[in-house]
Design an enzyme around this catalytic site. Sequence first.
Site, PDB file in Angstrom:
ATOM      1  N   HIS A  18      -3.853   0.113  -0.745  1.00 34.93           N
ATOM      2  CA  HIS A  18      -4.597  -0.498   0.369  1.00 34.93           C
ATOM      3  C   HIS A  18      -5.260  -1.819  -0.033  1.00 34.93           C
ATOM      4  O   HIS A  18      -5.660  -2.599   0.817  1.00 34.93           O
ATOM      5  CB  HIS A  18      -5.629   0.483   0.942  1.00 34.93           C
ATOM      6  N   ASP A  70      -1.432   5.923  -2.547  1.00 31.91           N
ATOM      7  CA  ASP A  70      -2.347   4.782  -2.574  1.00 31.91           C
ATOM      8  C   ASP A  70      -2.322   4.067  -3.920  1.00 31.91           C
ATOM      9  O   ASP A  70      -3.363   3.736  -4.487  1.00 31.91           O
ATOM     10  CB  ASP A  70      -3.778   5.206  -2.218  1.00 31.91           C
ATOM     11  N   SER A 103     -12.384  -0.587  -5.241  1.00 32.42           N
ATOM     12  CA  SER A 103     -11.060   0.013  -5.121  1.00 32.42           C
ATOM     13  C   SER A 103     -10.084  -0.608  -6.105  1.00 32.42           C
ATOM     14  O   SER A 103      -9.971  -1.827  -6.200  1.00 32.42           O
ATOM     15  CB  SER A 103     -10.502  -0.173  -3.717  1.00 32.42           C
TER      16      SER A 103
END
Length: 419
Positions: free
Chosen positions: A151, A181, A261
């Site tokens: 993402h 992911d 992230s």
Amino acid sequence: MDHQYTYYTPGQDSNQQNNSEYRPPHKKGAPKWVKTVCFGLIFGVTASAAFQTSNIVAGKFLNNKTVKASSEKTENIGNAKLTTSSGGTTKSDVADIAENAMPSVVSITNMSVQQVQSFFGGIQERQSESAGSGIIIGQNDSELLIVTNNHVVEGSDTLTVSFIDEESVEANIKGTDASRDLAVVAVDLSNIKESTRGKIAVATLGDSDQIQVGEEAIAIGNALGYGQSVTRGIISATERRIEGFDSNLIQTDAAINPGNSGGALLNAKGEVIGINTAKAAYEAVEGIGYAIPVSEARETIEGLMNRETRTKVAEEERGYLGIAEPVDVTQETSQMYNMPTGVYITDVIRGGGAERAGITKGSVVTALNGITINNTTTLQEQLQYYKAGETVTVTIAVPESNGEYQSRDVEVTLGRGSN
């Protein structure tokens, strides 16, 4: 349940950021309770100019506690390499761990063009910038390889990687796995200055299968875009499952915020045990962050590392499968109708690549050249790297008479047109 990521946009204060989502309209959402997904910027590691892996951690850990450290072993994976460790005894503390690990963490800036509805009802294109992190995990003959979250790079027009010395270079996506992911991006070694090479290093990967609830955990990333930062906590739980993720996750109370992230979750030996990915953001909840365990992700990462690096082709040259009105098969739909996640083919275009290859309506596209396809957006993004006339391997699930789906690979020569 659909993914919904809250993007951190540099220049926003925290209040603005919480109410501002910068994502293409086609992006899917995460569980509603997972409102904040970290985007970490990872900065490199101290290391030799030849990128030899290091990061044997020394010093004291917090209360002078003696812990096991590691000797390193390099494993060849095609042209790429991962570094693992085992054995030895030493002392370390959080400051030493951070100092040794920061050179292997980089920042990733994702510039994308989004279509938004204007005040008058028309569609306008707007450039958006979002920030994330990555971990330097190896190199091949010509590229430095960095793992991050899917993402973080999804929907990118251009990607920029910034190292610990604040030098920035353009990067290309080497491979992605949306269902887990995960993504690996590549930086051409010839574009990295010698001075930068002397300041960065390859991270040492630990064994996430050996972690225990209650042991220390350290997270590094670019929280809120303020620059590299460190948070400390413990491993709160292992083998957590949350909607939207196709793997077990590590739960930690080390602060995981927007900008983290793709960043590193470290153990007391300074080894990467997890890739930070999400945060639970109920108003009444605090201290619940999640990371992808490196041991569970290892096979996927190795596969992505050794893929051919491709660049996007001009729009007028792009190839298309030749399927009409594709429909996303979400996890919720998959469970309801007992069918695989991916892209449902409602019809095929006459004379298109799919029809010529024998693909029929009712099938579900689940992968393209080995890359997992979990929605139409992912399929369209992958096709941006292939020209009309090129042949790709499409994995489809075909419905059988008993209601089950049979997976098979089909060679498709891409045509011109849409989808």
